[in-house]
Design an enzyme around this catalytic site. Structure first.
Site, mmCIF file in Angstrom:
data_model
loop_
_atom_site.group_PDB
_atom_site.id
_atom_site.type_symbol
_atom_site.label_atom_id
_atom_site.label_comp_id
_atom_site.label_asym_id
_atom_site.label_seq_id
_atom_site.Cartn_x
_atom_site.Cartn_y
_atom_site.Cartn_z
ATOM 1 N NE ARG A 1 -9.544 -2.117 -7.244
ATOM 2 C CZ ARG A 1 -10.223 -0.969 -7.099
ATOM 3 N NH1 ARG A 1 -11.183 -0.871 -6.211
ATOM 4 N NH2 ARG A 1 -9.942 0.080 -7.852
ATOM 5 C CG HIS B 1 -17.280 0.222 -5.575
ATOM 6 N ND1 HIS B 1 -16.508 -0.610 -6.339
ATOM 7 C CD2 HIS B 1 -16.440 1.196 -5.134
ATOM 8 C CE1 HIS B 1 -15.254 -0.160 -6.377
ATOM 9 N NE2 HIS B 1 -15.198 0.942 -5.651
HETATM 10 P P1 NDP Z 1 -2.097 4.002 -1.789
HETATM 11 O O1 NDP Z 1 -1.381 3.424 -2.953
HETATM 12 O O2 NDP Z 1 -2.006 5.477 -1.550
HETATM 13 O O3 NDP Z 1 -1.610 3.293 -0.443
HETATM 14 C C1 NDP Z 1 -1.395 1.931 -0.360
HETATM 15 C C2 NDP Z 1 -0.933 1.565 1.042
HETATM 16 O O4 NDP Z 1 -0.848 0.142 1.108
HETATM 17 C C3 NDP Z 1 0.434 2.127 1.389
HETATM 18 O O5 NDP Z 1 0.486 2.506 2.739
HETATM 19 C C4 NDP Z 1 1.369 0.936 1.141
HETATM 20 O O6 NDP Z 1 2.540 0.922 1.934
HETATM 21 C C5 NDP Z 1 0.459 -0.206 1.564
HETATM 22 N N1 NDP Z 1 0.876 -1.460 0.918
HETATM 23 C C6 NDP Z 1 0.949 -1.739 -0.400
HETATM 24 N N2 NDP Z 1 1.391 -3.000 -0.598
HETATM 25 C C7 NDP Z 1 1.627 -3.509 0.632
HETATM 26 C C8 NDP Z 1 2.121 -4.752 1.098
HETATM 27 N N3 NDP Z 1 2.470 -5.744 0.251
HETATM 28 N N4 NDP Z 1 2.245 -4.937 2.433
HETATM 29 C C9 NDP Z 1 1.928 -3.934 3.304
HETATM 30 N N5 NDP Z 1 1.440 -2.724 2.922
HETATM 31 C C10 NDP Z 1 1.294 -2.525 1.600
HETATM 32 O O7 NDP Z 1 -3.634 3.529 -1.917
HETATM 33 P P2 NDP Z 1 -4.934 4.408 -1.641
HETATM 34 O O8 NDP Z 1 -4.965 4.779 -0.197
HETATM 35 O O9 NDP Z 1 -5.005 5.514 -2.629
HETATM 36 O O10 NDP Z 1 -6.097 3.352 -2.012
HETATM 37 C C11 NDP Z 1 -6.357 2.225 -1.190
HETATM 38 C C12 NDP Z 1 -7.414 1.312 -1.792
HETATM 39 O O11 NDP Z 1 -8.698 1.951 -1.800
HETATM 40 C C13 NDP Z 1 -7.187 0.854 -3.226
HETATM 41 O O12 NDP Z 1 -7.358 -0.555 -3.280
HETATM 42 C C14 NDP Z 1 -8.315 1.508 -3.998
HETATM 43 O O13 NDP Z 1 -8.663 0.760 -5.119
HETATM 44 C C15 NDP Z 1 -9.420 1.532 -2.937
HETATM 45 N N6 NDP Z 1 -10.514 2.479 -3.209
HETATM 46 C C16 NDP Z 1 -11.814 2.109 -2.904
HETATM 47 C C17 NDP Z 1 -12.867 2.973 -3.117
HETATM 48 C C18 NDP Z 1 -14.271 2.603 -2.746
HETATM 49 O O14 NDP Z 1 -15.195 3.389 -3.005
HETATM 50 N N7 NDP Z 1 -14.495 1.457 -2.114
HETATM 51 C C19 NDP Z 1 -12.648 4.311 -3.686
HETATM 52 C C20 NDP Z 1 -11.272 4.633 -3.914
HETATM 53 C C21 NDP Z 1 -10.243 3.725 -3.694
HETATM 54 P P3 NDP Z 1 3.670 2.075 1.791
HETATM 55 O O15 NDP Z 1 3.033 3.332 2.339
HETATM 56 O O16 NDP Z 1 4.787 1.617 2.651
HETATM 57 O O17 NDP Z 1 3.991 2.198 0.334
#
Ligand code: NDP
Length: 308
Positions: free
Chosen positions: A223, A271
């Site tokens: 993001r 994007h």
């Molecule tokens: P998930 O919700 O599956 O995974 C999030 C990860 O971030 C988890 O490992 C989580 O830890 C970790 N996390 C969350 N909060 C924290 C924190 N405060 N400190 C440390 N680690 C944290 O997300 P996705 O993999 O599905 O998506 C990731 C991103 O990709 C999103 O922002 C999404 O919007 C973006 N995206 C971008 C696209 C593009 O075309 N550019 C397309 C699709 C998505 P834990 O495993 O311990 O819960």
């Protein structure tokens, strides 16, 4: 279902009809839809108040991975399960893109593009093979884990950061706020794949970027708000960072007059890191609906208390 454009709706409807035969599948702007009859919604960007207009709604399937726009609808009740898009194609495309961006950072794509622009025979070689390049992924969720597996298979020295520790083959795991700086200090290429939450917004600020070794690169595919843009540009202009790859922006499309387009060390992409086909997304959402009806555990469920 909400469809972003009416012409896309017919395709969505045909796809859902194929995966969920016998169901009544409608565009939610169809004037013949009785709101009381709606059980499931497939949407991306509902106008505020819309979700609350379906009194018998049981499940929401997001057409996208990020669900910020859905949870921003004040009429969405937390008691209605919300499932984020989690089809394999989304993860596979993201893994491809991250691999491309890491290899491009490794071989200094901005410098190659500059040489092309000025028709300069600029023959330069990387200081190390990929095995000597340390890539760290912030966020090891559905997309971060897929990207980590791809980077490991290419040969990058891969690590990742999440809230809870992970056991992923070949990936060094770091977890929690207290381990972030240690990881950054051991990172040549930083990939951001965190969700957008109050804890993660603005995470890549001057202080954090300063922890990276000189000559590091940053890739943001999550993001726009994860990055403090003035801090990032200052780190590039001071020579601390070598290159930056940005796929997400506060305003999209990125305006033509944005200085990001012409910064010599920034690669802007539109994007495009990952958008799965309508077929894959409709199949995933249909499988989720079927699992819901069977009473099975729902995959990729949004956790309101965590914000992702
Ligand atoms: P998930 O919700 O599956 O995974 C999030 C990860 O971030 C988890 O490992 C989580 O830890 C970790 N996390 C969350 N909060 C924290 C924190 N405060 N400190 C440390 N680690 C944290 O997300 P996705 O993999 O599905 O998506 C990731 C991103 O990709 C999103 O922002 C999404 O919007 C973006 N995206 C971008 C696209 C593009 O075309 N550019 C397309 C699709 C998505 P834990 O495993 O311990 O819960």
């Amino acid at each position: 279902m909400e469809a972003d454009r009416e012409e896309g709706y017919e395709e969505w409807r045909a796809l859902f009809a194929g995966f969920l035969p016998g169901r009544d599948i409608r565009w939610w702007n169809d004037p013949d839809v009785d709101p009381e009859s709606v059980r499931y919604v497939f949407c991306f960007d509902p106008e505020p108040g819309r979700l609350g207009s379906f009194p018998n709604l049981q499940l929401i399937c997001a057409a996208s991975v990020g669900v910020e726009r859905i949870v921003a609808d004040p009429s969405w009740s937390r008691s209605i399960p919300l499932v984020r898009m989690g089809c394999e194609e989304t993860a596979a495309q993201m893994a491809d893109f991250v691999a491309w961006a890491c290899l491009s950072a490794h071989r200094n794509l901005p410098r190659i593009l500059k040489a092309r622009e000025t028709r300069t025979w600029d023959k330069f070689l990387p200081s190390t093979a990929v095995a000597g390049k340390r890539v760290s992924i912030l966020g090891l969720g559905s997309l971060g884990a897929a990207a980590a597996a791809m980077l490991t298979s290419i040969g990058f020295a891969t690590a990742g950061w999440s809230r809870s520790p992970k056991e992923l083959s070949g990936v060094r795991s770091f977890a929690g706020e207290e381990e972030l700086d240690t990881l950054l200090q051991q990172t040549d290429i930083l990939v951001c794949l965190l969700p957008g939450t109050p804890e993660t917004m603005g995470i890549l600020n001057a202080e954090r970027l300063a922890q990276l070794p000189a000559g590091a690169s940053v890739i943001n595919v999550a993001r726009a708000g994860h990055v403090v843009l003035p801090d990032l540009i200052a780190a590039l202009d001071s020579g601390h960072l070598a290159s930056v790859f940005l796929d997400v922006f506060d305003r999209e499309p990125l305006p033509a007059d944005s200085p990001l387009w012409s910064h010599p060390k920034i690669v802007v992409t539109s994007h495009l890191a990952s958008t799965a086909s309508r077929r894959s997304r409709a199949r995933y959402a249909s499988d989720v609906i079927t699992a819901f009806e069977w009473g099975d555990a729902l995959p990729n469920r949004y956790k309101p208390e965590a914000g992702y």
